[in-house]
Every structure is written in structure tokens, then in C-alpha cells.
Motif scaffolding. Sequence first.
Motif, PDB file in Angstrom:
ATOM      1  N   MET A  31     117.751 -58.285 -98.035  1.00  0.00           N
ATOM      2  CA  MET A  31     116.333 -58.733 -97.440  1.00  0.00           C
ATOM      3  C   MET A  31     116.735 -60.401 -97.965  1.00  0.00           C
ATOM      4  N   ASP A  32     116.121 -61.102 -97.039  1.00  0.00           N
ATOM      5  CA  ASP A  32     116.103 -62.576 -97.011  1.00  0.00           C
ATOM      6  C   ASP A  32     115.640 -63.378 -98.228  1.00  0.00           C
ATOM      7  N   VAL A  33     116.502 -64.280 -98.827  1.00  0.00           N
ATOM      8  CA  VAL A  33     115.807 -64.928 -99.941  1.00  0.00           C
ATOM      9  C   VAL A  33     116.308 -66.655 -99.274  1.00  0.00           C
ATOM     10  N   LEU A  34     115.095 -67.314 -98.870  1.00  0.00           N
ATOM     11  CA  LEU A  34     115.276 -68.522 -98.436  1.00  0.00           C
ATOM     12  C   LEU A  34     114.938 -69.265 -99.561  1.00  0.00           C
ATOM     13  N   PRO A  35     115.552 -70.647 -99.794  1.00  0.00           N
ATOM     14  CA  PRO A  35     116.206 -71.136 -98.535  1.00  0.00           C
ATOM     15  C   PRO A  35     117.547 -71.194 -98.399  1.00  0.00           C
ATOM     16  N   HIS A  36     118.572 -70.562 -99.227  1.00  0.00           N
ATOM     17  CA  HIS A  36     119.909 -70.482 -99.096  1.00  0.00           C
ATOM     18  C   HIS A  36     120.591 -69.113 -99.051  1.00  0.00           C
ATOM     19  N   LEU A  37     119.770 -67.980 -99.066  1.00  0.00           N
ATOM     20  CA  LEU A  37     120.508 -66.637 -98.871  1.00  0.00           C
ATOM     21  C   LEU A  37     119.761 -65.648 -97.735  1.00  0.00           C
ATOM     22  N   ALA A  38     119.347 -66.642 -96.572  1.00  0.00           N
ATOM     23  CA  ALA A  38     119.145 -65.524 -95.456  1.00  0.00           C
ATOM     24  C   ALA A  38     120.067 -64.886 -95.011  1.00  0.00           C
ATOM     25  N   ALA A  39     119.985 -63.819 -94.495  1.00  0.00           N
ATOM     26  CA  ALA A  39     121.235 -62.939 -94.155  1.00  0.00           C
ATOM     27  C   ALA A  39     122.094 -63.641 -93.157  1.00  0.00           C
ATOM     28  N   ILE A  40     121.602 -64.143 -92.008  1.00  0.00           N
ATOM     29  CA  ILE A  40     122.602 -64.953 -91.022  1.00  0.00           C
ATOM     30  C   ILE A  40     123.236 -66.183 -91.451  1.00  0.00           C
ATOM     31  N   GLU A  41     122.390 -66.813 -92.400  1.00  0.00           N
ATOM     32  CA  GLU A  41     122.759 -68.209 -92.924  1.00  0.00           C
ATOM     33  C   GLU A  41     123.886 -67.859 -93.810  1.00  0.00           C
ATOM     34  N   PHE A  42     123.991 -67.122 -94.793  1.00  0.00           N
ATOM     35  CA  PHE A  42     125.046 -66.914 -95.876  1.00  0.00           C
ATOM     36  C   PHE A  42     126.173 -66.165 -95.243  1.00  0.00           C
TER      37      PHE A  42
END
Length: 512
Positions: free
Chosen positions: A241-252
Motif C-alpha cells: 500500500m502506497d505511502v507518499l511522498p517517499h514510499l510509493a511502490a514504484i518509487e521505492f
Amino acid sequence: MGTSWWLACAAAFSVLCVLKASSLDTFLAAVYEHAVILPKDTLLPVSHSEALALMNQNLDLLEGAIVSAAKQGARIIVTPEDGIYGVRFTRDTIYPYLEDIPDPQVNWIPCDNPKRFGSTPVQERLSCLAKNNSIYVVANMGDKKPCNTSDSHCPPDGRFQYNTDVVFDSQGKLVARYHKQNIFMGEDQFNVPMEPEFVTFDTPFGKFGIFTCFDILFHDPAVTLVTEFQVDTILFPTAWMDVLPHLAAIEFHSAWAMGMGVNFLAANLHNPSKRMTGSGIYAPDSPRAFHYDRKTQEGKLLLAQLKSHPSHSPVNWTSYASSVESTPTQTQEFQSIVFFDEFTFVELKGIKGNYTVCQNDLCCHLSYQMSEKRADEVYAFGAFDGLHTVEGQYYLQICILLKCKTTNLRTCGSSVDTAFTRFEMFSLSGTFGTRYVFPEVLLSEVKLAPGEFQVSSDGRLVSLKPTSGPVLTVGLFGRLYGKDWASNASSDFIAHSLIIMLIVTPIIHYLC
């Protein structure tokens, strides 16, 4: 003698050709983001036949993705965590869905010998899907292991239950079994293995390692698979489950691939109402394919070509930042919360500038130029150096440029997924106390920026061109694994974090 010599040469040449043919420089990888069919909420266990019926419904959908991937030439496909039976279980209600999964050393092809280890219909079907389509299949399911309740480690119900990844090779053989080590809060239906498992297997297209979801935030088994076992590619079933701003799936996940220098195949569940989306195929230098979709309810198959043995240049994460002379900031610092952690921020006042912000032992440096300075958007640059203690305990050092949710500085760090400001350039660095740093760039509408940035050998995250879209986040996410359970992590600090959690928001945002 002459004839023997020529025969020997011919034999050696034949062996060389066979070895070369059996080793591939590149391969086509696939991941499937699966819209899982969920079980009905129940306080009582369903029958095994009811459980199998639901699992076969999900396997029907997975079969479509597996067959499609194989027809397009994929060598391996990864499917999500909980993708066969869904989520929301107790220890008792998950039990009808479990099978006894043997150690791969037993040399077993369930498709050929399904009754060898009792009733194993799910393993049989996965094995046949792999064998009949000549493709490696990676899936997540539940394992059960009986134990003696006289053993102090044995649960009262006389069995261990594990969140388990399995891999079947292109012949249908079980070649890997991994029990998830870092169980997330709410996964009470599963046990934690007594020791971390470091699971690898070799293929003609590289060496693979595997772990699951929340494991990615910890040293074992994730980091050890790369640093000690020297895997080329990580397989990553997840229910993230995404956690913005720094732990979105595709981001991290893409940042982890770049920071660790490996290929990374991430398959997520697709449940937009729960912010569960974001799958990808990531190489160390750039994402090869990714998917983020909160608008539709359908699953998504991704395919991309990867190098079998990717290369990675070492980075000295403190080299540049430690050489920067800190000058007094012209902007007043302020504190704001990012996922329950109190960051020190400065507001970006101009269309371009240079800023330094410090917290504890970490100093972060930023140079940037915006395409325009809008009156209706605020960006901030922040630092965090401390122990994260909500929904898991792990020590972080983070430098981050982010868009604030509104023009009110107190919203800097809140979840936001749209922006309007593009950046002509940025350069970000920090005095990190770790070599495990993961570079993140996230654009508006939660999109990655392939080929638009790089990490230099002296530890700078730098843009290569103006951003193709408005910026949400540019960050360096550092992990100090050795300080996760440090004795100096005071109870006062943890209590302060819990107070922040209760005051800032009553809603728990979980990962996986």
C-alpha cells in the motif's frame, strides 16, 4: 595422433558451444499486477473445498497472464503476495488455504507426481503452468508445518504457518521456497522463521534471490542476498500500500534496484481503493517497465528485457556532500511530519537556488532550478536522521525535495499525487552514515522518470535533462541497519513518535 588431436578440439568446441547456448546475456522478464478475488469476511474457517474454489478462481486469472507472457517469450513471471487467496485472515481462517510445501532439495515436479507430499492441488497447478508453458513461475501461498506442542517454539495449535514464496522452473520443478522473515503488523496468521532464509537459485539467465514485501526495509534477507550471495535479480511478490511522498511502490522499489545494483521484479496486488497498485521491472540504471493505476480495476501484465548479469558502479555517498561548505541558510527552518517522522525543512523561495538543511548527523545539500515559480505551489527541502518507530522500527537518514500538499507549510510531507511545477535541473546530496542509499525521483500522477537522472560516483543525485513532468519528490533514502535496535533508542524518543502518530492523524497507513 593427428586424428585424436582434431577429435579433441572438435569435442572441446562442441562443449563451448553448448555452454554458450545455455547461458543468455539477456532475458525477457514478466510481472503481473493481479486484481485478486477476495474471500468473504468470516470469523469461522471455510471448508477446504471452498478455499480451493476461491484459489482456483485466482489461478484462472494468473494462468491467463502466465500463458500470455510465455507466448511473448518471457523466461520468468512474478505474481503478487496474497495473489492466490487474498487478505484479511486470522490464524484459523487461513488454515484451509495452506499446503505443506517441501524443501526444494526433494527434487519434485508436482505436475508429474502430485500426491507425493499429500494433497497439493495449488502446487500441482502452478507446476503444470510452468511446465506446459516452459516458463519459470513465481507465486506466493501459505505453507503449514506440524510441530510438537511440547517444544517451546511450537505454537499452541501444533503447527507453524508461513507466508511463502515458491518458484517452479520451466520443467515444472520446485526450485525455491522462501518463508517471509519480516512479518508486517496484522499478519498474525503467520509465524516468523526462527532464522532468516537466504534463498537463491541459478538459471541460464542469471542468479536469482527472493524475498517478500516488508522484507525490503530490512537487512536480512534482502541486503545479504546481494552483498554476500551476489544475486543478479531479485524476485519480489508484494501486497504494497502506497505511502507518499517517499514510499510509493514504484518509487521505492525502483530506488532499491538502483541503490543495490540489481534487477528487481516487483509484482503488486491491484486494489486501488486501498492504494494497492504499483508494479515494475527495474534495472540498476533505470526502470524498464512500470505500472501505477488507481482508476481501473483490471490487472496488468508487464514485460521487459533485462541483462542477465547487470553491472553496477560503486558510489561514495558522502564524497561530494562532505566537501560542500555549509553557509547559513537565508530561509527559516521549520518542522513538519512525513509518515510520522519529524523532518527539518526549508522552503524553496526562488525559481532557483542552493540550500543546506541539517538534522543530527545528516546535512543535505540541494541545487535546483524550476521552470517557473508558481504562487499556488510550495516546495520544501528537508532532512531526517532518526529512528522510525511506527508500524515497524528502522533507522533512516533521508534528504528530500517535495511538493507540499497546500501552500501551508504544515502540509509539507502530507500525501499528494499531483503537481504543476517542472524542474530544469536538480542536484541532491547528503552526508550519509551508510552505503545503503536509495535514489528516488517521482513525477506528478505517481510516475517515474526513466533516463532523466543518474547517481554520480561522488554521491550526487543529478538530473540529466529537464523533467518530463511536474515533480512530486526527489530524494535520497538512506538505511542505517545497525541502528535499528540501538540501545540509545530512548523510550522518550519512541513515546514522542507515538504522540505524533496519535495527534497528527488517527489513520494508520500501512505498507505490506
